[in-house]
Scaffold this motif. Sequence first.
Motif, PDB file in Angstrom:
ATOM      1  N   THR A   1       4.634  12.004  -4.539  1.00 55.92           N
ATOM      2  CA  THR A   1       3.464  11.755  -3.678  1.00 55.92           C
ATOM      3  C   THR A   1       3.506  12.615  -2.415  1.00 55.92           C
TER       4      THR A   1
ATOM      5  N   ALA B   1       0.435  15.229  -1.299  1.00 55.99           N
ATOM      6  CA  ALA B   1      -0.293  14.746  -0.107  1.00 55.99           C
ATOM      7  C   ALA B   1      -0.872  15.882   0.703  1.00 55.99           C
TER       8      ALA B   1
ATOM      9  N   THR C   1       0.800  -1.227   0.000  1.00 49.18           N
ATOM     10  CA  THR C   1       0.000   0.000   0.000  1.00 49.18           C
ATOM     11  C   THR C   1       0.835   1.281   0.000  1.00 49.18           C
ATOM     12  N   ASP C   2       2.123   1.169  -0.105  1.00 47.58           N
ATOM     13  CA  ASP C   2       3.008   2.335  -0.137  1.00 47.58           C
ATOM     14  C   ASP C   2       2.556   3.270  -1.280  1.00 47.58           C
ATOM     15  N   THR C   3       2.235   4.515  -0.958  1.00 47.27           N
ATOM     16  CA  THR C   3       1.690   5.426  -1.965  1.00 47.27           C
ATOM     17  C   THR C   3       2.684   5.708  -3.096  1.00 47.27           C
TER      18      THR C   3
ATOM     19  N   LEU D   1       2.558   2.750  -5.400  1.00 43.61           N
ATOM     20  CA  LEU D   1       1.339   2.771  -6.206  1.00 43.61           C
ATOM     21  C   LEU D   1       1.442   3.812  -7.319  1.00 43.61           C
ATOM     22  N   ARG D   2       2.107   4.924  -7.043  1.00 45.44           N
ATOM     23  CA  ARG D   2       2.352   5.934  -8.078  1.00 45.44           C
ATOM     24  C   ARG D   2       3.258   5.351  -9.163  1.00 45.44           C
TER      25      ARG D   2
END
Length: 144
Positions: free
Chosen positions: A140, A144, A76-78, A81-82
Motif C-alpha cells: 500500500t 499511495a 481503516t488501516d489501508t 484493508l488490503r
Amino acid sequence: MKWVTRSHVHVDRVACPWLITRFVDSQAEFLFVPKDQVLATAEREGAIPFDSPGAELTHDGDLCSFDVIIRKHRLTDTALLRMARIVNAADTDRLEREPAAAGLEAIAVGYGLRFPDDLENLEHQFAVYDALYAWCRLDTARTA
C-alpha cells in the motif's frame, strides 16, 4: 475478553483471531468448539461468538467474518484493508480475485495438517499473518 468460534480453524478462523489480537483485544482468549455449540458456549462463558451461524460477527453477503470485524470496529488501516481483500478471496473460494489468495489457502491447509490443535495452529500461523500484514503495508505504501 473471551471469543468463541468453530473448531478446526482455516483461513477466516485464523485471520479473525489474528485481527482481534492485533487490532481489537490484545488480551483475547479464544475458545474452539463444535459448530453446534458456539452460541451456547458464548452465552455460558460470556464470550463473543464469531465466524459461526447465528453470530453477529460472521459472513454477511460477500463479506467474510474478517471483513465484518473490520467493519464493526471501524478499522481503516489501508494495509489491513488490503489484507482483507486477500483473506476474503481465500476464505470465500474466489481465489481469482487476489493473486496471493491461493497461497494463503494453501498455507492454511498445510498448517491445518501439521497442527490439528486449533490453539497450536494459531500460535504458528500468527507469524504468517504478521508477515502478510507487513507485505500489505509495503504494497500500500508503493501504490499511495
